[in-house]
Design a protein around this motif. Structure first.
Motif, short mmCIF file in Angstrom:
data_model
loop_
_atom_site.label_atom_id
_atom_site.label_comp_id
_atom_site.label_asym_id
_atom_site.label_seq_id
_atom_site.Cartn_x
_atom_site.Cartn_y
_atom_site.Cartn_z
N ARG A 86 0.80 -1.01 -0.17
CA ARG A 86 0.13 0.20 -0.02
C ARG A 86 0.75 1.14 -0.01
O ARG A 86 0.60 2.27 -0.99
CB ARG A 86 -0.77 0.05 1.16
N GLU A 87 1.84 1.27 0.78
CA GLU A 87 2.78 2.49 0.94
C GLU A 87 3.48 2.61 -0.27
O GLU A 87 3.48 3.95 -0.74
CB GLU A 87 3.71 2.34 1.99
N GLN A 88 3.89 1.93 -1.19
CA GLN A 88 4.44 2.01 -2.27
C GLN A 88 3.49 2.50 -3.11
O GLN A 88 3.91 3.27 -4.04
CB GLN A 88 5.45 0.79 -2.84
N LEU A 90 0.93 4.00 -3.01
CA LEU A 90 0.41 5.59 -2.86
C LEU A 90 1.51 6.41 -3.08
O LEU A 90 1.21 7.37 -3.61
CB LEU A 90 0.29 5.84 -1.24
N ARG A 91 2.62 6.04 -2.93
CA ARG A 91 4.09 6.87 -3.11
C ARG A 91 4.01 7.07 -4.73
O ARG A 91 4.29 8.16 -5.26
CB ARG A 91 5.21 6.53 -2.38
N ALA A 92 3.82 6.06 -5.25
CA ALA A 92 3.90 5.89 -6.98
C ALA A 92 2.95 6.71 -7.46
O ALA A 92 3.09 7.74 -8.44
CB ALA A 92 3.90 4.64 -7.27
N THR A 94 1.22 9.51 -5.97
CA THR A 94 1.25 10.68 -5.65
C THR A 94 2.61 11.68 -5.93
O THR A 94 2.82 12.92 -5.99
CB THR A 94 0.98 11.14 -3.94
N GLU A 95 3.91 10.88 -5.63
CA GLU A 95 5.29 11.51 -5.79
C GLU A 95 5.66 11.20 -6.78
O GLU A 95 6.33 12.29 -7.46
CB GLU A 95 5.87 10.97 -4.50
N ASP A 96 5.68 10.07 -7.44
CA ASP A 96 6.39 9.65 -8.68
C ASP A 96 5.36 9.85 -9.85
O ASP A 96 6.11 9.66 -11.00
CB ASP A 96 6.52 7.91 -8.62
N ASP A 107 -6.66 4.71 -7.28
CA ASP A 107 -6.36 5.85 -6.65
C ASP A 107 -7.77 6.03 -5.49
O ASP A 107 -7.72 6.58 -4.45
CB ASP A 107 -6.34 7.03 -7.66
N VAL A 112 -6.58 8.82 -2.94
CA VAL A 112 -6.05 9.81 -3.63
C VAL A 112 -7.09 10.14 -4.67
O VAL A 112 -7.46 9.33 -5.42
CB VAL A 112 -4.89 9.36 -4.30
#
Length: 113
Positions: A86-88, A90-92, A94-96, A107, A112
């Motif tokens: 889940r964390e990866q 979410l980061r992919a 939002t941030e990546d 999303d 998100v």
């Protein structure tokens, strides 16, 4: 008098047979309940075979590049995927800047918008 005795004997035989059937039924129910409890314990302890999210990769210039994030059960992801926690995922998103699949909408599941 003999007819009454014969009938009484037949009824006693039927009663014995019904009691035997009831014991067999109770034993079968108990065995099935034991099996169900064992299956429920196993199901709780086994990890899910489907990951929550996955990253679809495409070949660009000879190496895989991220294409989109999908839910674990999305059929549109293709074969070239990698499971993500889940964390990866979410980061992919939002941030990546990796896009979300428009069909399974990971999303929404990740919160998100």
């Amino acid at each position: 008098m003999s007819d009454k005795v014969d009938r009484l004997d037949r009824l006693r035989s039927v009663r014995e047979w019904l009691a035997w059937q009831l014991r067999r039924t109770d034993d079968t129910i108990a065995e099935l309940e034991r099996q169900e409890a064992a299956t429920a314990r196993t199901a709780r302890t086994l990890p899910s075979s489907t990951p929550g999210w996955k990253l679809a990769l495409r070949r660009a210039g000879g190496r895989p590049t991220p294409e989109a994030i999908h839910t674990g059960d999305c059929g549109m992801a293709g074969k070239n995927t990698r499971p993500l926690p889940r964390e990866q995922a979410l980061r992919a998103l939002t941030e990546d800047g990796i896009t979300a699949c428009p069909y399974c909408r990971p999303d929404n599941d990740l919160g998100v918008l």
